[in-house]
Enzyme design. Sequence first.
Site, PDB file in Angstrom:
ATOM      1  N   ARG A   1     -12.653   3.196   4.716  1.00  0.00           N
ATOM      2  CA  ARG A   1     -11.411   2.394   4.648  1.00  0.00           C
ATOM      3  C   ARG A   1     -11.423   1.469   5.858  1.00  0.00           C
ATOM      4  O   ARG A   1     -11.479   1.927   7.005  1.00  0.00           O
ATOM      5  CB  ARG A   1     -10.186   3.307   4.684  1.00  0.00           C
ATOM      6  CG  ARG A   1      -8.908   2.549   5.003  1.00  0.00           C
ATOM      7  CD  ARG A   1      -7.659   3.347   4.775  1.00  0.00           C
ATOM      8  NE  ARG A   1      -7.409   3.494   3.357  1.00  0.00           N
ATOM      9  CZ  ARG A   1      -6.241   3.856   2.847  1.00  0.00           C
ATOM     10  NH1 ARG A   1      -5.210   4.123   3.628  1.00  0.00           N
ATOM     11  NH2 ARG A   1      -6.086   3.966   1.537  1.00  0.00           N
TER      12      ARG A   1
ATOM     13  N   HIS B   1      -8.718  -2.240  -3.561  1.00  0.00           N
ATOM     14  CA  HIS B   1      -8.458  -0.786  -3.454  1.00  0.00           C
ATOM     15  C   HIS B   1      -8.890  -0.138  -4.781  1.00  0.00           C
ATOM     16  O   HIS B   1      -8.055   0.331  -5.560  1.00  0.00           O
ATOM     17  CB  HIS B   1      -6.970  -0.553  -3.173  1.00  0.00           C
ATOM     18  CG  HIS B   1      -6.645   0.810  -2.651  1.00  0.00           C
ATOM     19  ND1 HIS B   1      -7.596   1.784  -2.413  1.00  0.00           N
ATOM     20  CD2 HIS B   1      -5.445   1.372  -2.314  1.00  0.00           C
ATOM     21  CE1 HIS B   1      -6.991   2.865  -1.964  1.00  0.00           C
ATOM     22  NE2 HIS B   1      -5.703   2.650  -1.887  1.00  0.00           N
TER      23      HIS B   1
ATOM     24  N   GLN C   1      -7.846   3.470  -5.995  1.00  0.00           N
ATOM     25  CA  GLN C   1      -6.438   3.582  -6.390  1.00  0.00           C
ATOM     26  C   GLN C   1      -6.229   3.083  -7.819  1.00  0.00           C
ATOM     27  O   GLN C   1      -5.537   3.732  -8.615  1.00  0.00           O
ATOM     28  CB  GLN C   1      -5.563   2.770  -5.426  1.00  0.00           C
ATOM     29  CG  GLN C   1      -4.089   2.849  -5.755  1.00  0.00           C
ATOM     30  CD  GLN C   1      -3.499   4.222  -5.508  1.00  0.00           C
ATOM     31  OE1 GLN C   1      -3.607   4.747  -4.406  1.00  0.00           O
ATOM     32  NE2 GLN C   1      -2.883   4.822  -6.512  1.00  0.00           N
TER      33      GLN C   1
ATOM     34  N   ASP D   1       4.011  -2.734  -4.799  1.00  0.00           N
ATOM     35  CA  ASP D   1       3.430  -2.206  -3.554  1.00  0.00           C
ATOM     36  C   ASP D   1       4.218  -2.804  -2.389  1.00  0.00           C
ATOM     37  O   ASP D   1       5.005  -3.743  -2.584  1.00  0.00           O
ATOM     38  CB  ASP D   1       1.932  -2.612  -3.493  1.00  0.00           C
ATOM     39  CG  ASP D   1       1.176  -1.966  -2.331  1.00  0.00           C
ATOM     40  OD1 ASP D   1       1.682  -1.013  -1.719  1.00  0.00           O
ATOM     41  OD2 ASP D   1       0.055  -2.443  -2.039  1.00  0.00           O
TER      42      ASP D   1
END
Length: 305
Positions: free
Chosen positions: A103, A130, A133, A222
């Site tokens: 990450r 991402h 996810q 988000d």
Amino acid sequence: MTRHFLALHDYTKDELDALLSLAAELKGKQKAGIPHRLLEGKSVALIFEKASTRTRVSFEVGVFQLGGHGLFMSSGTSQMGRGEPIKDSARVMSRYCDGVMIRTFGQEIVDEFAKYSDVPVINGLTDLFHPCQIMADLQTVIERKGSYQSLRFAWVGDGNNMANTWIEAAVILGFDLALACPEGYQPDATVMQWANSKAPGRITLSNDPRQAVKDADVINTDVWASMGQESEQKEREKAFAGYCLDDALLALARPDSVVLHCLPAHRGEEISDSVIEGPNSAVWDEAENRLHVQKAIMVTLMGTV
Ligand code: CP
Ligand code: NVA
């Protein structure tokens, strides 16, 4: 050749479907208490240059459930944080470990790491993408709706790493995605160009959350300020006024719509407390599915399935 998981655009629909189906199988085994120690004797380095709750815990627990060993590393306590070149770290880590998750900030960092790594590298979030996810999100949609096919997806909020990855998923898997992002906060221009050349018309972009959410089956949002953008919080709050996924906005979607949020959430900003806690919210299953889908990704890349 070593296969990595850096961005969805490196994968075909069939490959992503296979990962999603393996994730469901591994979830079933874990729930039934059936051992699936597919990474017995293997070590996976988990490198974090940004904060994490879900990614860290789901990878560590996932590797453990697979019988392997996950090593947590942070930039602050490793030589990476003191400027050791990525390519040196990558070559050294591949001598010790069987896989690496990173990450970090720029996508070019994971690309560089993968270029010099002899073992599979997994993107655990960059400023651009991402992918783990979105795979967990897709698993959640399949669980709730049977399939992602023929559904209308909506994105409300920042054109960030999550939005960019949803765009890639929509193009590769073939579903419609309507995004609403304020002026100046649109998705990455290169990702948009790629999407429009691969699948013209699949992705629509506006600055009207109501238009994006109308009749949607899946609604995703988000935070307004991602990791690394904390100093922009106040100006972003102004720019994103009207972008809160609240009951009024949700009412425009299909009654049985699925609400997703990768978490952490800022209640009262991008999503209301009533929506995240309400009957359409799938966020806890979504968080759980990180565990299952990442197990599928690891065993597939490491060739132990
Ligand atoms: N959704 C997600 O990646 O959460 P963390 O930042 O807690 O890992
Ligand atoms: N867009 C958010 C996602 C956190 C999981 C960030 O990058 O901070």
